[in-house]
Design a protein around this motif. Structure first.
Motif, mmCIF file in Angstrom:
data_model
loop_
_atom_site.group_PDB
_atom_site.id
_atom_site.type_symbol
_atom_site.label_atom_id
_atom_site.label_comp_id
_atom_site.label_asym_id
_atom_site.label_seq_id
_atom_site.Cartn_x
_atom_site.Cartn_y
_atom_site.Cartn_z
ATOM 1 N N GLN A 36 -27.629 -0.944 -3.144
ATOM 2 C CA GLN A 36 -27.048 -1.074 -4.479
ATOM 3 C C GLN A 36 -26.403 -2.440 -4.677
ATOM 4 O OE1 GLN A 36 -24.527 2.375 -4.648
ATOM 5 N NE2 GLN A 36 -26.198 3.724 -5.233
ATOM 6 N N ASN A 37 -25.861 -3.028 -3.631
ATOM 7 C CA ASN A 37 -25.255 -4.354 -3.735
ATOM 8 C C ASN A 37 -26.299 -5.460 -3.812
ATOM 9 O OD1 ASN A 37 -22.632 -3.372 -3.712
ATOM 10 N ND2 ASN A 37 -22.441 -3.542 -1.504
ATOM 11 N N ASN A 38 -27.502 -5.228 -3.282
ATOM 12 C CA ASN A 38 -28.544 -6.247 -3.256
ATOM 13 C C ASN A 38 -29.497 -6.177 -4.442
ATOM 14 O OD1 ASN A 38 -27.550 -7.234 -0.849
ATOM 15 N ND2 ASN A 38 -28.924 -6.008 0.405
ATOM 16 N N LEU A 39 -29.168 -5.388 -5.465
ATOM 17 C CA LEU A 39 -30.025 -5.292 -6.638
ATOM 18 C C LEU A 39 -30.089 -6.638 -7.358
ATOM 19 C CD1 LEU A 39 -28.896 -1.864 -8.104
ATOM 20 C CD2 LEU A 39 -31.128 -2.406 -7.158
ATOM 21 N N THR A 40 -31.277 -6.976 -7.843
ATOM 22 C CA THR A 40 -31.445 -8.200 -8.623
ATOM 23 C C THR A 40 -32.221 -7.889 -9.887
ATOM 24 O OG1 THR A 40 -33.458 -8.744 -7.419
ATOM 25 C CG2 THR A 40 -31.424 -9.720 -6.595
ATOM 26 N N LYS A 41 -32.117 -8.783 -10.851
ATOM 27 C CA LYS A 41 -32.822 -8.614 -12.120
ATOM 28 C C LYS A 41 -34.324 -8.614 -11.851
ATOM 29 C CE LYS A 41 -33.209 -10.433 -16.744
ATOM 30 N NZ LYS A 41 -32.752 -11.392 -17.728
ATOM 31 N N GLY A 42 -35.005 -7.628 -12.425
ATOM 32 C CA GLY A 42 -36.446 -7.503 -12.259
ATOM 33 C C GLY A 42 -36.865 -6.456 -11.246
ATOM 34 N N ASP A 43 -35.923 -5.941 -10.454
ATOM 35 C CA ASP A 43 -36.248 -4.889 -9.486
ATOM 36 C C ASP A 43 -36.659 -3.620 -10.223
ATOM 37 O OD1 ASP A 43 -35.591 -6.538 -7.401
ATOM 38 O OD2 ASP A 43 -33.699 -5.540 -6.919
#
Length: 93
Positions: A36-43
């Motif tokens: 959840q902390n490593n989420l980025t835009k476009g995932d």
């Protein structure tokens, strides 16, 4: 000596509970928190409610998900169950 032998099964049970229940659950929680902390835009993600979508915007506590019909929904980060396809892995390939 008798007190020690009577406590041994109870201590053994606590050790078994720790290694079979508590420790794996802590590892699972840690990996979910890291995801959840490593989420980025476009995932491409799936929420705990089963909603499939793409991450459109990320805030400290909230995330905006773009659905297939173009609508944008705001969720808490903790509502993300899994990342189906990560932007980081797309660029690495």
């Amino acid at each position: 000596m008798t007190n020690l032998t009577s406590l041994l099964p109870i201590l053994l049970m606590f050790v078994l509970f720790y290694f079979l229940l508590i420790r794996p659950n802590q590892k699972r929680q840690k990996s979910v928190q890291q995801m959840q902390n490593n989420l980025t835009k476009g995932d491409k993600i799936v929420t705990i409610g089963g909603l499939h979508g793409t991450v459109d915007a990320i805030d400290e506590r909230q995330i905006v998900i773009k659905c297939g019909d173009g609508s944008r929904l705001t969720y808490d980060r903790s509502a993300i169950r899994e990342v189906v396809e990560s932007v980081a892995t797309q660029h690495a390939e």
